[in-house]
Design a protein around this motif. Structure first.
Motif, PDB file in Angstrom:
ATOM      1  N   HIS A 136       0.848  -1.193   0.030  1.00 33.72           N
ATOM      2  CA  HIS A 136      -0.011   0.057   0.148  1.00 33.72           C
ATOM      3  C   HIS A 136       0.927   1.383  -0.215  1.00 33.72           C
ATOM      4  N   ALA A 137       1.946   1.375   0.864  1.00 37.43           N
ATOM      5  CA  ALA A 137       2.744   2.634   0.940  1.00 37.43           C
ATOM      6  C   ALA A 137       3.431   2.830  -0.435  1.00 37.43           C
ATOM      7  N   SER A 138       3.807   1.600  -0.851  1.00 34.13           N
ATOM      8  CA  SER A 138       4.647   1.786  -2.064  1.00 34.13           C
ATOM      9  C   SER A 138       3.942   2.363  -3.365  1.00 34.13           C
ATOM     10  N   VAL A 139       2.701   1.867  -3.457  1.00 34.46           N
ATOM     11  CA  VAL A 139       1.600   2.196  -4.444  1.00 34.46           C
ATOM     12  C   VAL A 139       1.386   3.487  -4.276  1.00 34.46           C
ATOM     13  N   ARG A 140       1.189   4.074  -3.101  1.00 40.48           N
ATOM     14  CA  ARG A 140       1.001   5.463  -2.818  1.00 40.48           C
ATOM     15  C   ARG A 140       2.268   6.558  -3.102  1.00 40.48           C
ATOM     16  N   LEU A 141       3.184   5.945  -2.843  1.00 38.20           N
ATOM     17  CA  LEU A 141       4.338   6.539  -3.230  1.00 38.20           C
ATOM     18  C   LEU A 141       4.291   6.956  -4.664  1.00 38.20           C
ATOM     19  N   ALA A 142       4.102   5.878  -5.446  1.00 33.38           N
ATOM     20  CA  ALA A 142       4.121   5.902  -7.100  1.00 33.38           C
ATOM     21  C   ALA A 142       3.041   7.094  -7.531  1.00 33.38           C
ATOM     22  N   ARG A 143       1.903   6.992  -6.752  1.00 37.61           N
ATOM     23  CA  ARG A 143       0.893   7.985  -7.274  1.00 37.61           C
ATOM     24  C   ARG A 143       1.432   9.405  -6.843  1.00 37.61           C
ATOM     25  N   LEU A 144       1.946   9.581  -5.626  1.00 31.54           N
ATOM     26  CA  LEU A 144       2.417  10.825  -5.121  1.00 31.54           C
ATOM     27  C   LEU A 144       3.412  11.486  -6.005  1.00 31.54           C
ATOM     28  N   ALA A 145       4.466  10.431  -6.415  1.00 33.72           N
ATOM     29  CA  ALA A 145       5.647  10.666  -7.370  1.00 33.72           C
ATOM     30  C   ALA A 145       4.969  11.152  -8.722  1.00 33.72           C
ATOM     31  N   LYS A 146       4.032  10.565  -9.446  1.00 37.08           N
ATOM     32  CA  LYS A 146       3.406  10.847 -10.535  1.00 37.08           C
ATOM     33  C   LYS A 146       2.801  12.140 -10.379  1.00 37.08           C
ATOM     34  N   ASP A 147       1.894  12.385  -9.293  1.00 37.95           N
ATOM     35  CA  ASP A 147       1.291  13.717  -9.462  1.00 37.95           C
ATOM     36  C   ASP A 147       2.278  15.004  -9.025  1.00 37.95           C
ATOM     37  N   ALA A 148       3.556  14.551  -8.564  1.00 36.45           N
ATOM     38  CA  ALA A 148       4.569  15.688  -8.243  1.00 36.45           C
ATOM     39  C   ALA A 148       5.265  15.958  -9.562  1.00 36.45           C
ATOM     40  N   GLY A 149       5.196  15.202 -10.624  1.00 36.25           N
ATOM     41  CA  GLY A 149       5.842  15.332 -11.804  1.00 36.25           C
ATOM     42  C   GLY A 149       6.967  14.754 -11.892  1.00 36.25           C
ATOM     43  N   VAL A 150       7.225  13.437 -11.115  1.00 36.30           N
ATOM     44  CA  VAL A 150       8.480  12.575 -11.326  1.00 36.30           C
ATOM     45  C   VAL A 150       8.339  11.736 -12.577  1.00 36.30           C
ATOM     46  N   GLN A 151       9.304  11.681 -13.476  1.00 39.25           N
ATOM     47  CA  GLN A 151       9.002  10.890 -14.682  1.00 39.25           C
ATOM     48  C   GLN A 151       9.440   9.458 -14.788  1.00 39.25           C
ATOM     49  N   ARG A 152      10.399   9.126 -13.996  1.00 40.41           N
ATOM     50  CA  ARG A 152      10.661   7.907 -13.994  1.00 40.41           C
ATOM     51  C   ARG A 152      10.671   7.278 -12.462  1.00 40.41           C
ATOM     52  N   PHE A 153      10.261   5.809 -12.403  1.00 36.52           N
ATOM     53  CA  PHE A 153       9.884   5.217 -11.041  1.00 36.52           C
ATOM     54  C   PHE A 153      10.648   3.897 -11.441  1.00 36.52           C
ATOM     55  N   LEU A 154      11.624   3.627 -10.442  1.00 38.88           N
ATOM     56  CA  LEU A 154      12.281   2.058 -10.579  1.00 38.88           C
ATOM     57  C   LEU A 154      11.915   1.453  -9.438  1.00 38.88           C
ATOM     58  N   TYR A 155      11.323   0.443  -9.309  1.00 39.76           N
ATOM     59  CA  TYR A 155      10.780  -0.216  -8.299  1.00 39.76           C
ATOM     60  C   TYR A 155      11.863  -1.542  -8.166  1.00 39.76           C
ATOM     61  N   ALA A 156      12.155  -1.801  -6.969  1.00 39.87           N
ATOM     62  CA  ALA A 156      12.877  -3.194  -6.739  1.00 39.87           C
ATOM     63  C   ALA A 156      12.043  -4.209  -6.354  1.00 39.87           C
ATOM     64  N   SER A 157      11.853  -5.043  -7.362  1.00 37.42           N
ATOM     65  CA  SER A 157      10.956  -6.442  -7.011  1.00 37.42           C
ATOM     66  C   SER A 157      11.744  -7.519  -6.788  1.00 37.42           C
ATOM     67  N   THR A 158      11.388  -8.618  -7.155  1.00 37.27           N
ATOM     68  CA  THR A 158      12.310  -9.772  -6.735  1.00 37.27           C
ATOM     69  C   THR A 158      11.901 -11.126  -7.523  1.00 37.27           C
ATOM     70  N   CYS A 159      12.787 -11.675  -7.912  1.00 35.07           N
ATOM     71  CA  CYS A 159      12.661 -13.071  -8.874  1.00 35.07           C
ATOM     72  C   CYS A 159      12.003 -14.104  -7.833  1.00 35.07           C
ATOM     73  N   SER A 160      11.757 -13.714  -6.762  1.00 35.57           N
ATOM     74  CA  SER A 160      10.865 -14.957  -5.644  1.00 35.57           C
ATOM     75  C   SER A 160       9.369 -14.835  -6.297  1.00 35.57           C
ATOM     76  N   VAL A 161       9.059 -13.653  -6.876  1.00 31.75           N
ATOM     77  CA  VAL A 161       7.601 -13.714  -7.483  1.00 31.75           C
ATOM     78  C   VAL A 161       7.423 -15.010  -8.232  1.00 31.75           C
ATOM     79  N   TYR A 162       8.230 -15.693  -8.856  1.00 28.56           N
ATOM     80  CA  TYR A 162       8.025 -16.900  -9.715  1.00 28.56           C
ATOM     81  C   TYR A 162       7.839 -18.094  -8.915  1.00 28.56           C
ATOM     82  N   GLY A 163       8.219 -18.066  -7.614  1.00 30.52           N
ATOM     83  CA  GLY A 163       7.838 -19.202  -6.404  1.00 30.52           C
ATOM     84  C   GLY A 163       8.574 -20.514  -6.997  1.00 30.52           C
ATOM     85  N   SER A 164       7.506 -21.508  -6.949  1.00 31.87           N
ATOM     86  CA  SER A 164       8.367 -22.762  -7.387  1.00 31.87           C
ATOM     87  C   SER A 164       8.219 -23.039  -8.943  1.00 31.87           C
TER      88      SER A 164
END
Length: 346
Positions: free
Chosen positions: A93-121
């Protein structure tokens, strides 16, 4: 480029800040300070900082930045399982909110640290970014949700990219001892035996913290059409290794240590090998430089040089234990907020 780096006092953030400064960027950090005291060796590079909990970020914090690199998260599967509601509150929730605030503030690029563990098994097949996402923990699930929700924010003026890091390893000023190679090298040094509680067969993709930082620095300045709203696995096929192989690398780096595969916890369902070809194409030949064996040697040399002890290893540098200590001592409340102003920033 003027960059806001969240989580700049953390394990990856302290390494990332140095990389960004070395590339000539103007860097400002944003961090609550949960792990500000988890330092082994020299102090991290100093950058101007905004001391605020990610859940309390305001739009005023985002004005004037060209890009946000978002690392801040509760990056620990045991912690996520212990308190999944806090993991979702901060990581999702806080990460998505950060992205929305960044967009509204005129930030053009948003680099998000995700993870390869999204692939699971995923078994033995090399998984690409198009593979089904099968997260097995609250931590990995939170990352999937952020990718989905931030994708919906993308447009011609706001360009997110999702960098799915392999499991990190390597020395950092803000050390973590609860990630696999860092942990096994420490155990080997402190006890003489590398204990593997699973059967040792699960696959893990690994990548050095500095190679992660290099990937983010490259993505930051890549042509927008190469990275816009794309996900990229960050790592190298060379470092797709089994848990048993990681243990062998740790033992090889630590003199007179041995490996014991106990199998007492049974097979680990988290097993996946990852294809990293897409990022090499998109980021002009980006290739990680650190092998698992080299990282094990680096860790051992720094553990010895800076006097790592068993107490530090099991408390200060283990994320869950560190946070439990802060809560028990009255520094943090149950939601991991500081009870004393400025308590986390010393």
């Amino acid at each position: 480029m003027r960059v806001l780096l969240t989580g700049h006092r953390g394990y990856l953030g302290t390494v990332m800040a140095s990389c960004l400064l070395g590339a000539g960027h103007d860097v400002v950090g944003l961090d609550s300070g949960l792990f500000a005291g988890c330092i082994l060796g020299p102090a991290p590079v100093d950058v101007p900082s905004i001391d605020v909990d990610l859940r309390d970020v305001q739009q005023s914090h985002l004005f004037g930045f060209d890009a946000v690199i978002h690392l801040a998260a509760l990056s620990n599967d045991p912690l996520g399982s212990l308190a999944p509601e806090i993991t979702y509150a901060i990581n999702h929730h806080a990460s998505v909110r950060l992205a929305r605030l960044a967009k509204d503030a005129g930030v053009q690029r948003f680099l998000y640290a995700s993870t390869c563990s999204v692939y699971g098994s995923a078994g033995d097949e090399l998984v690409t970014e198009d593979a089904p996402l099968r997260p097995l923990t609250p931590y990995a699930e939170s990352k999937v949700r952020v990718e989905e929700d931030v994708t919906a924010l993308a447009d011609s003026g706001f360009s997110p990219v999702f960098l799915r890091n392999a499991t990190a390893f390597g020395f950092s000023p803000c050390l973590r001892a609860d990630i696999v190679l860092n942990n096994l090298v420490g155990v080997a040094m402190l006890t003489g035996t590398v204990r593997v509680l699973s059967d040792g067969t699960p696959w893990r993709p690994l990548v050095h913290a500095r190679d992660i930082a290099t990937a983010f620095c490259a993505a930051l300045v890549a042509p927008v059409d190469a990275v816009h709203c794309r996900a990229y696995n960050v790592g190298t096929e060379t470092n797709n290794v089994t848990v048993a192989q990681i243990a062998e690398a740790a033992a090889a780096a630590v003199p007179d240590s041995t490996v014991a595969v106990t199998g007492e916890t049974g097979p680990d369902p988290r097993s996946y090998r990852v294809d990293f070809s897409a990022i090499r194409t998109a980021l002009d030949g980006y290739t990680p430089q650190w092998t698992v064996a080299d990282g094990a040697v680096e860790l051992y040399e720094n553990y010895v040089r800076w006097g790592l002890t068993e107490e530090l290893f099991t408390t200060r540098f283990t994320r869950l234990a560190h946070l439990q200590t802060l809560r028990a001592s009255g520094v943090l409340d149950e939601s991991l907020r500081f009870l004393r102003v400025g308590a986390g920033h010393g």
